[in-house]
Design an enzyme around this catalytic site. Structure first.
Site, PDB file in Angstrom:
ATOM      1  N   ARG A 225      71.341 -31.549 -40.526  1.00  0.00           N
ATOM      2  CA  ARG A 225      71.161 -31.865 -39.116  1.00  0.00           C
ATOM      3  C   ARG A 225      70.358 -33.159 -39.019  1.00  0.00           C
ATOM      4  O   ARG A 225      69.459 -33.408 -39.833  1.00  0.00           O
ATOM      5  CB  ARG A 225      70.395 -30.737 -38.403  1.00  0.00           C
ATOM      6  N   HIS A 273      79.585 -36.558 -38.223  1.00  0.00           N
ATOM      7  CA  HIS A 273      79.380 -35.096 -38.299  1.00  0.00           C
ATOM      8  C   HIS A 273      80.685 -34.395 -38.712  1.00  0.00           C
ATOM      9  O   HIS A 273      81.176 -33.506 -38.009  1.00  0.00           O
ATOM     10  CB  HIS A 273      78.863 -34.552 -36.961  1.00  0.00           C
TER      11      HIS A 273
END
Ligand code: NAP
Ligand code: GLV
Length: 310
Positions: A225, A273
């Site tokens: 993250r 991502h």
């Protein structure tokens, strides 16, 4: 007939609906915002659900995350007490992450960053190369994803260690457990891979103090993250030459703003991502197994323990 509500603004909803209907013939699949009576929703499968979404869903049996991470469920306090929240574990997600990690580790190991720079200068020069057994890879997070990547990197003969909360026994992989071992883990790591969940303990863990512990010339891969990384600290470490390169898949702000320095930094490779994506077919089968467990009165697997934050 039990009702499953699918909620995601970014996943291909129609593809998921068809895959879920194939795997769950006895379940009615609804796609947000077509909720119907909220009290009739038994299961929710979601990614970044909108605020207040669980209000009125008083008969929920489980909330399934479309991803391995559950930090996107910031609205979980609105859940009825005791409803299990479940992480996504499915084979394609695990395979995809190991592919990404192996690819990035090999890029750094084989000095492709330097060769790319040489190519841009039309420079023909052979650089020194070490064997994989001489390259120390350090994996933060030895869970479902970290363990698979660690085992596959061992097959390639890398010198692999992992850092987790509890000690692990993975053949050929050195286990570092707990906050007290973090400095030693960083000090022995040439290529650092972050695959931790985002929790209060892990937020900002890739910071200046810890990056400074890495040997000079180390590389950083963040596939977890964005908030694990203090971006300014990485930029400073890259610019002073302490860190040789970074592969970043996740960011504080996604999409990454167009004026962010990472976009054009010569030592940064970035992706939007996509380190790994949940596959609708295999993901739907995993959800079908979980719902079968719930319907037979068992608890689902891979439930989140909110006292640990993951
Ligand atoms: P997991 O199975 O829950 O594993 C988490 C690992 O992190 C465990 O080994 C755990 O230790 C360790 N850990 C957690 N908190 C820790 C702490 N404070 N100190 C040391 N170790 C700690 O999770 P997973 O399925 O492997 O997924 C990991 C993360 O990858 C997800 O949460 C998500 O953020 C990220 N992800 C990113 C993408 C992408 O495309 N970029 C895709 C999928 C997943 P223990 O084993 O001791 O519990
Ligand atoms: C993706 O980021 C996931 O958590 O699966």
């Amino acid at each position: 007939m039990p009702v499953l509500l699918f909620i995601s603004q970014i996943e291909p909803a129609e593809l998921w609906k068809r895959a879920l209907e194939r795997s769950l013939p006895g379940i009615e699949v609804r796609v947000w915002p077509e909720v119907g009576p909220r009290a009739c929703v038994d299961y929710v499968l979601c990614w970044k659900p909108p605020a207040g979404v669980f209000r009125g869903m008083d008969n929920l049996k489980a909330v399934f995350s479309l991803g391995a991470g559950i930090d996107h469920l910031s609205d979980r306090r609105a859940l009825p007490e005791g409803v299990p929240v479940v992480r996504m574990v499915e084979p394609a997600l695990t395979e995809g992450m190991s592919e990404y990690v192996i690819y990035q580790v090999l890029r750094f190991h084989r000095r492709m960053v330097d060769y790319d720079a040489q190519q841009s200068r039309k420079e023909w020069r052979v650089l020194s190369q070490v064997r994989p057994c001489e390259r120390r890879v350090g994996i933060m997070g030895l869970g479902v994803l970290g363990q698979d990547a660690a085992a596959k990197l061992r097959v390639l003969d890398f010198d692999v260690a992992g850092w987790s909360r509890s000690e692990k026994k993975i053949p050929g992989v050195q286990s570092f457990a707990g906050a007290g071992t973090l400095d030693a883990f960083f000090e022995r790591t040439d290529i650092l891979v972050c695959m931790l969940p985002l929790t209060q303990e892990t937020r900002g863990i890739l910071n200046r103090r810890h990056l400074d512990r890495l040997p000079k010339g180390a590389c950083v891969i963040n596939a977890a993250r964005g908030a694990h990384l203090v971006e300014a600290d990485l930029l400073a470490a890259l610019d002073c030459g302490h860190i040789a390169g970074a592969a970043l898949d996740v960011f504080h702000q996604e999409p990454l703003p167009t004026d962010h320095p990472f976009w054009t930094h010569p030592k940064v490779t970035l992706t939007p991502h996509i380190a790994s994506l949940t596959n609708p077919e295999t993901g739907a089968r995993a959800i079908a197994d979980q719902i079968a467990r719930c319907e037979s009165g068992s608890l689902p697997r891979n439930m989140v323990d909110f006292s640990r934050g993951y």
